[in-house]
Design a protein around this motif. Structure first.
Motif, PDB file in Angstrom:
ATOM      1  N   VAL A   1       5.523  12.024   2.056  1.00  0.00           N
ATOM      2  CA  VAL A   1       5.068  13.359   1.689  1.00  0.00           C
ATOM      3  C   VAL A   1       5.025  13.409   0.167  1.00  0.00           C
ATOM      4  O   VAL A   1       6.043  13.147  -0.490  1.00  0.00           O
ATOM      5  N   THR A   2       3.878  13.702  -0.397  1.00  0.00           N
ATOM      6  CA  THR A   2       3.747  13.646  -1.852  1.00  0.00           C
ATOM      7  C   THR A   2       2.684  14.615  -2.341  1.00  0.00           C
ATOM      8  O   THR A   2       1.796  15.025  -1.579  1.00  0.00           O
ATOM      9  N   ASN A   3       2.777  14.963  -3.613  1.00  0.00           N
ATOM     10  CA  ASN A   3       1.715  15.732  -4.276  1.00  0.00           C
ATOM     11  C   ASN A   3       1.175  14.968  -5.487  1.00  0.00           C
ATOM     12  O   ASN A   3       0.583  15.544  -6.386  1.00  0.00           O
ATOM     13  N   SER A   4       1.420  13.642  -5.503  1.00  0.00           N
ATOM     14  CA  SER A   4       1.030  12.786  -6.628  1.00  0.00           C
ATOM     15  C   SER A   4       0.014  11.735  -6.167  1.00  0.00           C
ATOM     16  O   SER A   4       0.257  10.995  -5.206  1.00  0.00           O
ATOM     17  N   LYS A   5      -1.111  11.657  -6.864  1.00  0.00           N
ATOM     18  CA  LYS A   5      -2.123  10.660  -6.525  1.00  0.00           C
ATOM     19  C   LYS A   5      -1.593   9.247  -6.738  1.00  0.00           C
ATOM     20  O   LYS A   5      -1.893   8.333  -5.959  1.00  0.00           O
ATOM     21  N   ASP A   6      -0.806   9.040  -7.788  1.00  0.00           N
ATOM     22  CA  ASP A   6      -0.250   7.702  -8.051  1.00  0.00           C
ATOM     23  C   ASP A   6       0.619   7.239  -6.884  1.00  0.00           C
ATOM     24  O   ASP A   6       0.512   6.086  -6.437  1.00  0.00           O
ATOM     25  N   GLU A   7       1.492   8.124  -6.390  1.00  0.00           N
ATOM     26  CA  GLU A   7       2.369   7.770  -5.272  1.00  0.00           C
ATOM     27  C   GLU A   7       1.551   7.508  -4.007  1.00  0.00           C
ATOM     28  O   GLU A   7       1.831   6.567  -3.255  1.00  0.00           O
ATOM     29  N   LEU A   8       0.555   8.337  -3.770  1.00  0.00           N
ATOM     30  CA  LEU A   8      -0.274   8.193  -2.576  1.00  0.00           C
ATOM     31  C   LEU A   8      -1.082   6.892  -2.628  1.00  0.00           C
ATOM     32  O   LEU A   8      -1.186   6.173  -1.628  1.00  0.00           O
ATOM     33  N   THR A   9      -1.614   6.579  -3.791  1.00  0.00           N
ATOM     34  CA  THR A   9      -2.398   5.344  -3.947  1.00  0.00           C
ATOM     35  C   THR A   9      -1.528   4.116  -3.719  1.00  0.00           C
ATOM     36  O   THR A   9      -1.933   3.150  -3.054  1.00  0.00           O
ATOM     37  N   GLU A  10      -0.319   4.137  -4.254  1.00  0.00           N
ATOM     38  CA  GLU A  10       0.595   3.006  -4.088  1.00  0.00           C
ATOM     39  C   GLU A  10       0.987   2.843  -2.621  1.00  0.00           C
ATOM     40  O   GLU A  10       1.052   1.726  -2.100  1.00  0.00           O
ATOM     41  N   PHE A  11       1.218   3.972  -1.917  1.00  0.00           N
ATOM     42  CA  PHE A  11       1.550   3.935  -0.494  1.00  0.00           C
ATOM     43  C   PHE A  11       0.379   3.371   0.308  1.00  0.00           C
ATOM     44  O   PHE A  11       0.567   2.584   1.241  1.00  0.00           O
ATOM     45  N   HIS A  12      -0.823   3.762  -0.071  1.00  0.00           N
ATOM     46  CA  HIS A  12      -2.026   3.279   0.614  1.00  0.00           C
ATOM     47  C   HIS A  12      -2.164   1.763   0.465  1.00  0.00           C
ATOM     48  O   HIS A  12      -2.538   1.063   1.413  1.00  0.00           O
TER      49      HIS A  12
ATOM     50  N   PRO B   1       1.417  19.376  -1.628  1.00  0.00           N
ATOM     51  CA  PRO B   1       2.053  18.300  -0.849  1.00  0.00           C
ATOM     52  C   PRO B   1       1.304  18.016   0.452  1.00  0.00           C
ATOM     53  O   PRO B   1       0.867  18.936   1.157  1.00  0.00           O
ATOM     54  N   CYS B   2       1.148  16.747   0.755  1.00  0.00           N
ATOM     55  CA  CYS B   2       0.504  16.342   2.012  1.00  0.00           C
ATOM     56  C   CYS B   2       1.336  15.237   2.657  1.00  0.00           C
ATOM     57  O   CYS B   2       2.122  14.557   1.996  1.00  0.00           O
ATOM     58  N   LEU B   3       1.151  15.057   3.957  1.00  0.00           N
ATOM     59  CA  LEU B   3       1.887  14.048   4.719  1.00  0.00           C
ATOM     60  C   LEU B   3       0.935  12.932   5.134  1.00  0.00           C
ATOM     61  O   LEU B   3      -0.147  13.196   5.660  1.00  0.00           O
ATOM     62  N   VAL B   4       1.356  11.691   4.881  1.00  0.00           N
ATOM     63  CA  VAL B   4       0.606  10.523   5.336  1.00  0.00           C
ATOM     64  C   VAL B   4       1.573   9.553   6.016  1.00  0.00           C
ATOM     65  O   VAL B   4       2.769   9.535   5.722  1.00  0.00           O
ATOM     66  N   GLN B   5       1.022   8.757   6.939  1.00  0.00           N
ATOM     67  CA  GLN B   5       1.827   7.781   7.672  1.00  0.00           C
ATOM     68  C   GLN B   5       1.036   6.494   7.859  1.00  0.00           C
ATOM     69  O   GLN B   5      -0.204   6.507   7.879  1.00  0.00           O
ATOM     70  N   GLU B   6       1.782   5.385   7.989  1.00  0.00           N
ATOM     71  CA  GLU B   6       1.103   4.151   8.361  1.00  0.00           C
ATOM     72  C   GLU B   6       0.489   4.336   9.752  1.00  0.00           C
ATOM     73  O   GLU B   6       1.067   4.972  10.621  1.00  0.00           O
TER      74      GLU B   6
END
Length: 238
Positions: A138-149, A195-200
């Motif tokens: 769960v994040t509101n940061s593009k950097d964190e989301l990109t790294e998770f992706h 904030p948004c939620l993403v999962q593998e």
């Protein structure tokens, strides 16, 4: 006697009522869309509960099927500056009503639990008792989301709690359920967002829905993986 608190267009409720009537079980149906008269009298020696001018006794079985008791006459109050305040007051009443009934009656389902139904809490509880859970962010940061992706691609996204339902005079936005997050979507994002939620993404062999009632476990399988349209989210019916 059984009471079902539900929605007027719920197909599952209709089938359950058909079964009850076939087995000579008397059913009172309370729809969220309909105004209900309610009285709840308390004293040192008694508590009396009336719903639509009929007493609610401790012998009655109650099933809350995604519904709530509507106690506010909408025609008179919708659009007035008092409506939102009265809805909050109603929420307190309905939750208290339910908690009391759970002590006295055989009560299945819950308006209270349906309202306070959070994916993050469910994931933490599942992890606590030893169930495997998908890697989740769960994040509101593009950097964190990109790294998770990069680490977990492909990934999916879903609502944290509420399905999207937003409208104005010209446009209506609604949720499409679970969807796969692509690089093209990430490229369009700003550096920060809500904030948004993403999962593998975990490819399923079969989808299992389970509920527990009086220490018994009931399970059913949904073979939604057999069709591309429903493989990601079985609610994308075809």
């Amino acid at each position: 006697m059984a009471i079902i608190i539900t929605e007027s267009n719920d197909i599952t409720t209709n089938k359950v009522i058909d079964w009850c009537l076939a087995n000579k079980v008397t059913v009172r149906r309370i729809n969220s869309q309909s105004f209900s008269k309610i009285s709840f009298e308390l004293s040192d020696d008694t508590d009396l509960m009336n719903l639509n001018q009929k007493k609610v006794s401790s012998r009655e079985k109650i099933w809350n099927r995604r519904g709530k008791i509507n106690t506010i006459p909408k025609k008179e109050l919708v659009g007035t500056p008092f409506y939102n305040y009265l809805k909050r007051e109603e929420d307190s009443l309905i939750k208290s009503f339910e908690l009391h009934l759970k002590d006295e009656n055989l009560y299945a389902g819950s308006y209270l639990k349906e309202v306070e139904n959070y994916k993050i809490t469910h994931l933490l509880n599942a992890k606590k008792i030893g169930l495997k859970i998908p890697r989740t962010l769960v994040t509101n940061s593009k950097d964190e989301l990109t790294e998770f992706h990069k680490r977990c691609n492909p990934i999916i996204s879903k609502d944290l709690r509420y399905s999207v339902s937003v409208s104005d005079k010209q446009t209506m936005y609604s949720s499409i359920g679970t969807f796969e997050v692509t690089q093209a979507m990430l490229d369009k994002l700003g550096n920060n967002f809500a904030p948004c939620l993403v999962q593998e993404k975990v490819d399923k062999k079969v989808e299992i829905r389970i509920f527990v009632f009086k220490k018994k476990i009931f399970s059913m399988a949904i073979f939604s993986q057999n069709d591309p349209q429903t493989s990601l989210d079985y609610r994308n019916y075809n």
